[in-house]
Design a protein around this motif. Structure first.
Motif, mmCIF file in Angstrom:
data_model
loop_
_atom_site.group_PDB
_atom_site.id
_atom_site.type_symbol
_atom_site.label_atom_id
_atom_site.label_comp_id
_atom_site.label_asym_id
_atom_site.label_seq_id
_atom_site.Cartn_x
_atom_site.Cartn_y
_atom_site.Cartn_z
ATOM 1 N N GLY A 74 2.113 44.336 -29.169
ATOM 2 C CA GLY A 74 1.901 43.256 -29.447
ATOM 3 C C GLY A 74 1.063 42.130 -28.406
ATOM 4 N N LEU A 75 1.493 42.711 -26.911
ATOM 5 C CA LEU A 75 0.862 42.107 -26.042
ATOM 6 C C LEU A 75 -0.670 42.326 -25.913
ATOM 7 N N PHE A 84 -2.572 43.396 -28.424
ATOM 8 C CA PHE A 84 -3.127 42.426 -29.409
ATOM 9 C C PHE A 84 -3.304 40.934 -29.164
ATOM 10 N N TRP A 85 -2.485 40.668 -28.429
ATOM 11 C CA TRP A 85 -2.427 39.221 -28.041
ATOM 12 C C TRP A 85 -3.746 38.888 -27.001
ATOM 13 N N TYR A 86 -3.693 39.907 -26.007
ATOM 14 C CA TYR A 86 -4.748 39.717 -25.013
ATOM 15 C C TYR A 86 -5.932 39.877 -25.692
ATOM 16 N N GLN A 87 -6.326 40.957 -26.688
ATOM 17 C CA GLN A 87 -7.411 41.060 -27.082
ATOM 18 C C GLN A 87 -7.846 39.898 -28.032
ATOM 19 N N ALA A 88 -6.923 39.354 -28.613
ATOM 20 C CA ALA A 88 -7.420 38.024 -29.508
ATOM 21 C C ALA A 88 -7.798 36.868 -28.577
ATOM 22 N N SER A 89 -7.133 36.788 -27.281
ATOM 23 C CA SER A 89 -7.437 35.849 -26.458
ATOM 24 C C SER A 89 -8.818 35.854 -25.710
ATOM 25 N N GLN A 90 -9.194 37.103 -25.564
ATOM 26 C CA GLN A 90 -10.663 37.405 -24.747
ATOM 27 C C GLN A 90 -11.639 37.358 -25.939
#
Length: 134
Positions: free
Chosen positions: A54-55, A57-63
């Motif tokens: 989850g972390l 995918f969250w990091y990828q979405a924020s970039q």
């Protein structure tokens, strides 16, 4: 003192136990306790993996990748539909007629032959055209 008699097992057939059952200090079945501990550890490892995914995918979405900047294209005379003036062509040709020498006298002569008198009026004309287009 009483001595405890050992039972005579010479006539008894020995058998292997079919179920392993031993109890801990509190009377719980040890195999059940270790099974529950394994289950708990497995669930914790699974939860840790889910949190890590989850972390990620969250990091990828924020970039968010930056939008590419458009490359500026210098328009040609045909693209502008504006003919070049003869004075502009003559000025460009005069800039190309500079000396190839690197002596001070040649550089000063090239500098003196450069005509920058009309530069300010041309810059003002460009500025008014830009303001009009906005």
């Amino acid at each position: 003192m009483n001595q405890i008699e050992q039972p005579d097992l010479s006539n008894v057939e020995m058998k292997m136990p079919t179920q392993y059952r031993s109890t801990g200090e509190d009377g719980d079945n040890i195999s059940e306790v270790s099974h529950h501990q394994g289950l708990i550890i497995g669930l914790l490892v699974g939860a840790l993996i889910l949190v890590a995914v989850g972390l990620f995918f969250w990091y990828q979405a924020s970039q968010v990748p930056p939008a590419p900047l458009p490359t500026p294209i210098r328009p040609t005379a045909e693209m502008n539909n504006e003919p070049e003036s003869t004075t502009a062509e003559a000025q460009v040709e005069s800039f190309g007629a500079m000396s190839t020498s690197n002596e001070i006298e040649a550089i000063e002569a090239d500098l003196e032959s450069t005509n920058l008198d009309s530069l300010e009026s041309e810059l003002l004309q460009i500025e008014t055209e830009l303001q009009a287009s906005m």
